[in-house]
Design a protein around this motif. Structure first.
Motif, short mmCIF file in Angstrom:
data_model
loop_
_atom_site.label_atom_id
_atom_site.label_comp_id
_atom_site.label_asym_id
_atom_site.label_seq_id
_atom_site.Cartn_x
_atom_site.Cartn_y
_atom_site.Cartn_z
N ASP A 59 -12.89 -4.41 0.34
CA ASP A 59 -12.12 -3.40 -0.45
C ASP A 59 -11.92 -2.13 0.47
O ASP A 59 -10.69 -1.60 0.15
CB ASP A 59 -13.53 -2.80 -1.27
N THR A 76 -11.37 -6.55 7.51
CA THR A 76 -11.16 -8.27 7.36
C THR A 76 -12.18 -8.96 8.15
O THR A 76 -12.41 -10.03 7.96
CB THR A 76 -9.91 -8.54 7.38
N GLN A 101 -7.16 -3.99 -6.45
CA GLN A 101 -8.63 -4.84 -7.41
C GLN A 101 -8.92 -6.13 -6.41
O GLN A 101 -8.01 -6.72 -5.81
CB GLN A 101 -8.19 -5.14 -8.49
N LEU A 102 -10.25 -5.90 -6.10
CA LEU A 102 -10.78 -7.29 -5.49
C LEU A 102 -10.62 -8.33 -6.07
O LEU A 102 -10.96 -8.41 -7.75
CB LEU A 102 -12.22 -7.18 -5.08
N LEU A 103 -10.17 -9.44 -5.94
CA LEU A 103 -10.21 -10.75 -6.50
C LEU A 103 -11.28 -11.62 -6.41
O LEU A 103 -11.97 -11.41 -5.44
CB LEU A 103 -8.87 -11.61 -6.17
N LEU A 142 -18.13 -7.29 0.40
CA LEU A 142 -17.24 -7.13 -0.26
C LEU A 142 -16.87 -5.48 -0.17
O LEU A 142 -15.65 -5.22 -0.41
CB LEU A 142 -17.46 -7.14 -1.83
N ASP A 189 -4.42 -1.11 -0.74
CA ASP A 189 -3.54 -1.69 -1.88
C ASP A 189 -4.25 -3.38 -2.04
O ASP A 189 -4.40 -3.69 -2.70
CB ASP A 189 -2.41 -1.35 -1.88
N THR A 190 -3.90 -3.98 -0.53
CA THR A 190 -3.62 -5.44 -0.82
C THR A 190 -4.46 -5.87 0.57
O THR A 190 -4.23 -5.31 1.68
CB THR A 190 -2.26 -5.84 -0.77
N LYS A 225 -7.64 -9.11 -2.19
CA LYS A 225 -7.36 -7.72 -2.88
C LYS A 225 -5.85 -7.66 -3.21
O LYS A 225 -5.19 -7.83 -2.50
CB LYS A 225 -8.10 -6.44 -2.14
N ARG A 226 -5.52 -7.31 -4.27
CA ARG A 226 -4.36 -7.18 -4.84
C ARG A 226 -4.05 -5.91 -5.84
O ARG A 226 -4.86 -5.83 -6.86
CB ARG A 226 -3.65 -8.34 -5.58
#
Length: 421
Positions: free
Chosen positions: A115, A119, A398-400, A111, A384-385, A394-395
Motif C-alpha cells: 500500500d 514492493t 486501492q489495493l487489489l 499489504l 496511486d498504483t 494497487k490501482r
C-alpha cells in the motif's frame, strides 16, 4: 491473460547507476519484466494501458529489515528504549502469538508495505515458536503478492536449528518468496550458535542477515573474520558502532548494511552511520524494523536518513542528498538483498516492480525536482498504483486481490488476543 503492460505519459525516475529524472516517458512491460523505457512508445495490440499522466513512475521501494509479524502490535511500545522493547515485545508479547496471529500480522504487514509502495521486503522473522508459526508466516507472504525474502530465525529448541532450517529451505526454492538465514549471531546468542548458523547458511547457499554492530562493545565482525565466515554474504543490521576501517573490511568482504534510522534513534541504539558506511563502499539500505515504535513507510525512512546525515555536526553530512536517500530505498536496498540484478531500477530485463505516485496533491504540486519531491514531500497518500513482477496489486489508490475488511478484522482480533490477555 495480458502479458504486455504499457505505462504511458508519466514522469519517469530511474535509479541506476544513480537516481536520475528521465522526464516524460513510457514503460513497456512484457511477461512481468521491463522491456523498454522511452518517449512515445508505440501501442501494442491487446496491451493493458496505464495512464500515468500527472504521476511519477519509479522503481518500487525495498525494505531491507522488518519484523513483519508485529503489524498487530503497532504502537504497543512507542516510547521505550531498547531494553524496554526486549522486555515488552520479545519477552511479553511474542510468546502470546498463536500461528493465526503470525499469519494475520504477516499478511497485514506485507499489504501495508504494498500500500505504501514497498514492493520488496526482507521479513526478519523471529517468531518461530513452532513449525506452524513458520508455515503461517510464509503462507501470508505468498498470499500478499509482495516480493519477499523470508529471513528465518529459528526460535525453537536449539537442536532443531538445522532440521527446521533445512525444512524451510525446501519450502522456498524460488518464486516471489525466497529465503535468507536470520542469524541471532555471536552478539545475541553466543559463538557456538553463531558458528552453527553461518556454517549451515554456507551449506544451504543462503545469505545471512544478523544484528551486528549495534552496541559499542560489538565483536561480531572480529568473530566472523577469525572464523573465516565472511565469505557468506552477510547483512549487518544496525551497524552503528563500526570504525571507518571496519566498514572498509565489511565492504571488502562483500557484506552490506541495513539501517532503521527511526527505530535506532527512538530506541536509543545509536546514530545511523549511513554516510560512513557508504563512503567505505558498503551497500546500505533502509528498513522499518518494527512498527511497535516506528512508522512502516519508506517516505518516513528516507526523510529521516536525509535529515540525520545532513544534520551531522560541523556540516559533515551536507554532501548527502535526496538522491542518496532514494538510492538507498531502491537499487542500493536491492543490492543489500543480493537482488540488484533483478529489481531496484528500470533497466530492461529486470522485474517490473514499479510505483506510480500522484502529483495532483497540494503537497506535491509544482515540484521542480521530482526526486526531491519523492523524498521530502510525498507520503503514502500519493501511492496511486503499484506493480510487482508486472502484476498490478494497487490501482487508483486501492489495493487489489484482498478483502481488506477481513484483513483488518483479523489484525484487530490478534491485537485483542495478544496485547490484552
Amino acid at each position: 491473460m495480458t502479458t504486455t503492460v504499457l505505462i504511458k505519459n508519466g514522469v519517469v525516475i530511474d535509479t541506476e547507476p544513480e537516481p536520475v529524472v528521465l522526464g516524460h516517458a513510457d514503460v513497456r512491460i512484457e511477461g512481468g519484466a521491463i522491456a523498454e523505457v522511452g518517449l512515445g512508445l508505440p501501442d501494442v495490440p491487446g496491451a493493458e494501458v496505464i495512464d500515468a499522466t500527472g504521476r511519477i513512475v519509479l522503481p518500487g521501494f525495498v525494505d531491507t529489515h522488518r519484523h513483519t509479524w508485529q503489524a498487530a502490535i503497532r504502537a504497543a511500545a512507542p516510547d521505550v528504549d531498547f531494553p524496554g522493547y526486549l522486555r515488552r515485545v520479545v519477552g511479553e508479547l511474542a510468546p502470546r502469538h498463536r500461528a493465526e496471529d503470525v499469519y494475520a500480522g504477516n499478511l497485514g504487514g506485507a499489504l501495508e508495505c504494498l500500500d505504501a509502495g514497498i514492493t520488496t521486503l526482507l521479513d526478519w522473522s523471529h517468531i518461530q515458536l513452532t513449525p506452524g508459526h513458520t508455515d503461517a508466516a510464509i503462507q501470508a507472504l505468498r498470499e500478499s503478492g509482495i516480493r519477499a525474502v523470508f529471513g528465518y530465525c529459528h526460535g525453537g529448541e536449539p537442536g532443531g536449528l538445522e532440521s527446521e532450517t533445512r525444512r524451510v529451505r525446501g519450502l522456498l526454492p524460488d518464486g516471489l518468496v525466497t529465503m535468507a538465514l536470520a542469524a541471532l549471531g555471536p552478539e545475541i546468542a553466543g559463538e557456538e550458535r553463531a558458528l552453527a548458523e553461518w556454517r549451515l547458511a554456507r551449506e544451504l547457499d543462503l545469505p545471512v542477515t544478523c544484528h551486528l554492530g549495534h552496541n559499542p562493545e560489538s565483536a561480531g565482525l572480529a568473530f566472523l573474520e577469525a572464523n573465516g565466515l565472511l565469505d557468506t554474504p552477510t547483512t549487518f543490521v544496525h551497524a552503528l558502532h563500526y570504525t571507518d576501517g571496519e566498514f572498509k573490511r565489511i565492504a571488502g568482504s562483500g557484506g552490506s548494511v541495513s539501517l532503521a534510522p527511526v527505530d535506532e534513534m527512538n530506541l536509543g541504539i545509536g546514530y545511523p552511520a549511513a554516510g560512513r558506511a557508504r563512503a567505505a563502499g558498503v551497500p546500505t539500505g533502509l528498513g522499518a524494523d518494527t512498527v511497535v515504535c516506528s512508522p512502516g513507510d519508506m517516505f518516513s525512512l528516507m526523510r529521516t536518513i536525509h535529515l540525520l546525515e545532513r544534520g551531522r555536526p560541523d556540516g559533515a553530512g551536507l554532501g548527502f542528498t535526496t538522491r542518496d536517500a532514494l538510492r538507498m530505498a531502491t537499487i542500493e536496498g536491492a543490492q543489500v538483498l543480493g537482488m540488484d540484478e533483478v529489481i531496484g531500477s528500470l533497466r530492461p530485463g529486470k522485474q517490473a516492480d514499479l510505483v506510480l505516485l500522484r502529483t495532483d496533491r497540494l503537497g506535491m504540486a509544482a515540484a521542480h525536482d521530482p526526486i526531491g519531491a519523492v523524498v521530502l514531500n510525498a507520503d503514502t497518500s500519493c501511492v496511486d498504483t503499484v506493480l510487482v513482477a508486472g502484476r498490478v496489486v494497487k490501482r487508483d489508490g486501492q489495493l487489489l486481490h484482498h478483502d481488506l475488511s477481513a484483513v483488518l478484522a483479523s489484525l484487530q482480533e490478534s491485537a485483542d488476543a495478544v496485547v490484552r490477555p
